[in-house]
Scaffold this motif. Structure first.
Motif, PDB file in Angstrom:
ATOM      1  N   ASN A 158     -12.694  -5.290 -40.654  1.00 30.93           N
ATOM      2  CA  ASN A 158     -11.993  -4.391 -41.568  1.00 30.93           C
ATOM      3  C   ASN A 158     -10.855  -3.656 -40.875  1.00 30.93           C
ATOM      4  O   ASN A 158      -9.807  -3.403 -41.470  1.00 30.93           O
ATOM      5  N   ALA A 159     -11.064  -3.306 -39.598  1.00 27.17           N
ATOM      6  CA  ALA A 159      -9.998  -2.624 -38.859  1.00 27.17           C
ATOM      7  C   ALA A 159      -8.813  -3.534 -38.598  1.00 27.17           C
ATOM      8  O   ALA A 159      -7.670  -3.064 -38.472  1.00 27.17           O
ATOM      9  N   ALA A 160      -9.060  -4.830 -38.520  1.00 29.11           N
ATOM     10  CA  ALA A 160      -7.976  -5.779 -38.251  1.00 29.11           C
ATOM     11  C   ALA A 160      -7.181  -6.132 -39.501  1.00 29.11           C
ATOM     12  O   ALA A 160      -6.142  -6.788 -39.401  1.00 29.11           O
ATOM     13  N   LEU A 161      -7.652  -5.700 -40.679  1.00 26.70           N
ATOM     14  CA  LEU A 161      -6.915  -5.999 -41.896  1.00 26.70           C
ATOM     15  C   LEU A 161      -5.618  -5.211 -41.955  1.00 26.70           C
ATOM     16  O   LEU A 161      -5.532  -4.077 -41.483  1.00 26.70           O
ATOM     17  N   THR A 162      -4.614  -5.809 -42.559  1.00 27.18           N
ATOM     18  CA  THR A 162      -3.329  -5.122 -42.735  1.00 27.18           C
ATOM     19  C   THR A 162      -3.421  -4.174 -43.916  1.00 27.18           C
ATOM     20  O   THR A 162      -4.364  -4.185 -44.703  1.00 27.18           O
ATOM     21  N   ASP A 163      -2.420  -3.328 -44.058  1.00 23.46           N
ATOM     22  CA  ASP A 163      -2.384  -2.359 -45.154  1.00 23.46           C
ATOM     23  C   ASP A 163      -1.927  -2.970 -46.474  1.00 23.46           C
ATOM     24  O   ASP A 163      -1.878  -2.301 -47.494  1.00 23.46           O
ATOM     25  N   HIS A 223     -21.313 -16.867 -41.367  1.00 25.96           N
ATOM     26  CA  HIS A 223     -21.038 -15.430 -41.363  1.00 25.96           C
ATOM     27  C   HIS A 223     -19.874 -15.097 -40.453  1.00 25.96           C
ATOM     28  O   HIS A 223     -19.083 -14.192 -40.740  1.00 25.96           O
ATOM     29  N   ARG A 224     -19.737 -15.812 -39.349  1.00 26.84           N
ATOM     30  CA  ARG A 224     -18.586 -15.625 -38.453  1.00 26.84           C
ATOM     31  C   ARG A 224     -17.293 -16.098 -39.119  1.00 26.84           C
ATOM     32  O   ARG A 224     -16.250 -15.445 -38.992  1.00 26.84           O
ATOM     33  N   PHE A 225     -17.363 -17.219 -39.808  1.00 30.52           N
ATOM     34  CA  PHE A 225     -16.164 -17.710 -40.496  1.00 30.52           C
ATOM     35  C   PHE A 225     -15.751 -16.771 -41.623  1.00 30.52           C
ATOM     36  O   PHE A 225     -14.567 -16.602 -41.898  1.00 30.52           O
ATOM     37  N   TYR A 226     -16.732 -16.154 -42.288  1.00 31.04           N
ATOM     38  CA  TYR A 226     -16.419 -15.173 -43.333  1.00 31.04           C
ATOM     39  C   TYR A 226     -15.620 -14.002 -42.767  1.00 31.04           C
ATOM     40  O   TYR A 226     -14.702 -13.489 -43.429  1.00 31.04           O
ATOM     41  N   LEU A 227     -15.943 -13.615 -41.548  1.00 27.25           N
ATOM     42  CA  LEU A 227     -15.254 -12.500 -40.894  1.00 27.25           C
ATOM     43  C   LEU A 227     -14.050 -12.956 -40.088  1.00 27.25           C
ATOM     44  O   LEU A 227     -13.494 -12.171 -39.313  1.00 27.25           O
TER      45      LEU A 227
END
Length: 453
Positions: A209-214, A56-60
């Motif tokens: 999700n907040a760390a994802l780019t646009d 689960h950590r690797f997924y994130l």
């Protein structure tokens, strides 16, 4: 280390083979998101199925998942060492047990021989020298002496083995307890980490999700889509020309999702065997039955999409009409195979419904030996009360899963193959009647492209 005694219920196995592909097909048809987002339900599913590995950590994309791996490997090492120690304890305990039995057997024999020794010596002294009685008395005396000497020798060896192996046995038992404690501590550490992450997972998903780019599509996803677009093979729906083709496509897609079930089943088997030292008695049988049914159901799909393995050195360069002629000629062998499969599987399926040793109405009717009227006339309460008639064939191993549904899947697979063969036969007839399209050559093709533009 706690053990797992879970055995998959039969009804859950068969229901899972139906419900899981149906749900997966519905989910696969949902519209894809344009932007990449991490899913909390998916993260919890990965936590439940692979949390002890930190998946689960690797997924994130969280590097703290690496902390789970050393603890998990510690469990595997401890279980392996514990298994070796258990084997050593069993071998040493067996040697000690044999030595103790030798001591318990020889001591009474020696005592009895010693008790008779004086009487035997007196018998030798009293007997007349050279007589038969004297010779018999001397033989009995020698036998008693050999019993004492041999028994004392075996007794000494057994006591030496007991003394020599006692210390090693105690050390091996200590090693087994030590590695058992190590695996228990590591296991509870993993459970604590999984429980903590179960509480933190909503926060972790929000941060990921907040760390994802646009960027709506990542570079890897863009390359994957470009590769799929460049692939020249037709899409599955392009093969469907009638209801038989659509049925074959549906059944092929349905059975394809069973491969996902196999991933979860074998993952559970590996964890149960190497982490909990509790190998299952159902995973292997359930999966090879499932793969057999998948092979049968997907046969029509593979025939429709032309994905069967074949050598077509001479077939590939032929025109569409000539291919149709070849297919028509070779369809004779196909229908012989498919028809034989359908008829024999029908007999197997009817036999599997009722497994009789005293009455075989259903089986005889399936083989055409009796008529339907004779079946109804011979039907009675004894069909349900007779202990010699068992309804529903089951496997012979400990799991005892019902096999009659699998036999009916054989009928379904044979029927799908026959139907798809009829569809292919009709397509070949139409191709022969239509003939080959004219060869326009490069100029005609270029002119058509200009007109289209």
């Amino acid at each position: 280390m706690p053990s797992l005694n879970f055995s998959l219920p039969h009804w859950l196995y068969w229901v899972g083979l139906i419900v899981f592909p149906a749900v997966a097909m519905v989910m696969s048809r949902r519209a894809r998101r344009q932007t990449r987002r991490y899913s909390l339900p998916l993260a919890y599913m990965i936590l439940v199925t692979g949390g002890i590995l930190g998946l689960h950590r690797f997924y994130l994309k969280n590097v703290w998942g690496l902390l789970f791996l050393p603890v998990f490997f510690a469990i595997l090492i401890a279980n392996g060492q514990g298994q070796d120690a258990r084997t050593t304890v069993s071998e040493l305990a067996n040697k000690v047990r044999i030595a103790e039995r030798t001591v318990a057997r020889e001591e009474p024999r020696i005592e009895e021989a010693r008790a008779d020794l004086e009487a035997l010596r007196a018998s030798v002294a009293e007997a007349e020298q050279g007589s038969v009685a004297a010779r018999l008395a001397e033989r009995r005396l020698e036998r008693a002496q050999r019993t004492i000497d041999g028994g004392e020798e075996r007794l000494a060896e057994a006591r030496a083995v007991t003394e020599a192996q006692a210390e090693a046995l105690s050390a091996a038992r200590g090693d087994r307890l030590f590695w058992a404690d190590v695996s228990k501590v590591a296991f509870w550490l993993l459970l604590a980490g999984v429980a903590l992450d179960a509480l933190l997972l909503p926060i972790l998903v929000r941060r990921a999700n907040a760390a994802l780019t646009d960027d709506p599509v990542s570079e890897a996803e863009r390359r994957l889509r470009d590769a799929e677009a460049a692939e020249s093979r037709k899409a599955d729906h392009e093969y469907a020309e009638n209801w038989i083709d659509r049925l074959s496509l549906f059944c092929g897609e349905f059975a394809a999702y069973w491969a996902v079930i196999a991933v979860f089943a074998y993952y559970y088997e590996v964890i149960a065997r190497y982490v909990f030292n509790s190998p299952t008695n159902w995973v292997h049988e359930s999966m090879y039955l499932m793969f057999g049914m998948q092979y049968l159901i997907a046969g029509a799909y593979a025939m429709l999409t032309e994905t069967h393995v074949r050598v077509d050195i001479f077939y590939a360069p032929l025109s569409r009409r000539r291919k149709a002629w070849v297919d028509l000629l070779t369809s004779v062998f196909f229908f012989i195979f498919a028809g034989t499969l359908l008829v024999t599987s029908w007999t197997f399926a009817m036999d599997a419904l009722a497994v009789p040793t005293g009455n075989a109405l259903v089986s005889e009717w399936a083989r055409g030996q009796i008529g339907l009227a004779e079946v109804w006339s011979g039907w009675g309460l004894n069909q349900w009360s007779d202990p010699n008639i068992r309804w529903g064939e089951i496997s012979f191993n400990e799991w005892e899963v019902p096999l009659w549904p699998m036999k009916w899947v054989m009928v379904l697979g044979g029927l799908l193959l026959v139907l798809q063969g009829i569809s292919k036969f009709a397509k070949d007839i139409r191709a022969i009647m239509a003939g080959d399209p004219p060869d326009r050559g490069p100029r005609g093709a270029a002119a058509e492209m200009r007109e289209t533009a």
